[in-house]
Enzyme design. Structure first.
Site, short mmCIF file in Angstrom:
data_model
loop_
_atom_site.label_atom_id
_atom_site.label_comp_id
_atom_site.label_asym_id
_atom_site.label_seq_id
_atom_site.Cartn_x
_atom_site.Cartn_y
_atom_site.Cartn_z
N ILE A 106 0.85 -1.18 0.00
CA ILE A 106 0.00 0.00 0.00
C ILE A 106 0.89 1.23 0.00
O ILE A 106 1.81 1.34 0.81
CB ILE A 106 -0.92 0.02 1.24
CG1 ILE A 106 -1.89 -1.17 1.20
CG2 ILE A 106 -1.71 1.32 1.31
CD1 ILE A 106 -2.78 -1.28 2.42
N CYS A 107 0.63 2.14 -0.93
CA CYS A 107 1.35 3.41 -0.99
C CYS A 107 2.86 3.17 -1.09
O CYS A 107 3.33 2.42 -1.94
CB CYS A 107 0.96 4.25 0.22
SG CYS A 107 1.46 6.00 0.12
#
Length: 325
Positions: free
Chosen positions: A102-103
């Site tokens: 994520i990210c």
């Protein structure tokens, strides 16, 4: 039960950390059963999360027991990832675990070397840095998430929710994913100017591999009826050699690879057009709609009609597909 391990490193971004914990822990099946067990793990018992400190119950050994590992972003993507962490991630992947970032968690995943030769994404602010630091990765800053099968990456913030819902949809179908989306007050597929693009979940093939031109042709000609002999001739090899190369480079057979390419193309057409299911079946190389529906349900987990109802792209001109090949 499917174990989801969420890795917390010093500097972890709280939003990225909380997203998979909340989404997966709240999933329920039709019978009320809980399909996921979420474990937060870290190299040490405490993690510096900036404004607060986490006391973590699980160590890195949880990575080796996990079916899915989620890598949240850290405030400083340039930080060095402990080699012990990278070793555990590589071992987990070799054991069949699914890894999703994520990210800025993409920087941690990239440091393992597992993304080399694959497409990936991260928060648009860090996309250039990721590409410069890991030139073997094809970084796309325009997309919400990229699915390479075993390895997945997502952009920042809410794109982590998109990714988690996508994983639930892969595991348990659209109905369970739709319930999870409602609990998160989140649509299964977001509208807006940034088109969602999912790389087909085909077994990854290293660039420069001998099959790369043939695989590209197969993806671009899913409507063409072909035999093993046809594919072998196009690849300039015998059927036996073709089968061997497919096993070595993709981990599957030519027929299974082609079927998945056809179903993925069908998913795009169901999402992006108003064409009848029967017409789509012919366009992706199935001789009968019945055979298409059966194969689609086996691979995707739901029927073409239900898939379209769940994932039809709204506010889009049906005559134009948003798919980028």
């Amino acid at each position: 039960m499917h174990v989801v391990a969420v890795l917390a490193l010093d500097g972890v971004i709280p939003f990225d950390l909380a997203t998979p914990i909340e989404v997966f822990d709240r999933v329920r099946l039709a019978d009320g059963g809980k399909p996921y067990e979420v474990r937060v793990c870290a190299p040490t018992g405490t993690v510096d999360a900036g404004m607060f400190t986490l006391n973590v119950r699980w160590g890195l050994e949880a990575l080796l027991d996990a079916d899915t590992i989620v890598l949240p972003g850290c405030a400083d993507p340039a930080m060095a990832v402990p080699e012990e962490v990278l070793d555990h991630l590589r071992k987990a992947a070799a054991g069949g675990a699914r890894l999703a970032s994520i990210c800025a968690g993409a920087f941690v995943l990239a440091a393992t070397g597992l993304l080399d030769g694959l497409r990936a994404t991260t928060h648009w602010i860090g996309a250039r840095a990721l590409a410069e630091r890991h030139p073997a990765i094809e970084v796309d800053p325009q997309v919400l998430y990229v699915d390479n099968g075993q390895l997945l990456t997502s952009a920042g913030a809410a794109a982590g929710l998109d990714l988690c819902l996508h994983l639930i949809r892969r595991d348990h179908g659209s109905a369970v994913a739709a319930d999870a989306a409602r609990l998160s007050v989140m649509p299964l597929e977001r509208e807006g100017g940034q088109a969602q693009f999912i790389v087909p979940a085909q077994p990854p093939t290293p660039r420069g591999a001998t099959l790369e031109p043939l695989l590209r042709w197969m993806q671009e000609n899913t409507d063409v009826e072909v035999t093993l002999g046809d594919l072998a001739a196009r690849g300039g090899m015998s059927i036996r050699t073709l089968n061997r190369h497919f096993r070595e480079q993709t981990g599957t057979t030519p027929l299974q690879w082609l079927l998945r390419a056809r179903i993925r193309r069908a998913q795009h057409l169901l999402e992006a057009t108003d064409q009848p299911v029967e017409q789509i079946a012919g366009q992706v190389g199935f001789g009968s709609p019945t055979a298409f529906r059966d194969r689609f349900k086996r691979i995707v987990g739901t029927s073409p009609q239900n898939y379209r109802a769940a994932f039809r792209r709204k506010n889009q001109n049906p005559s134009h597909s948003a798919v980028r090949e």
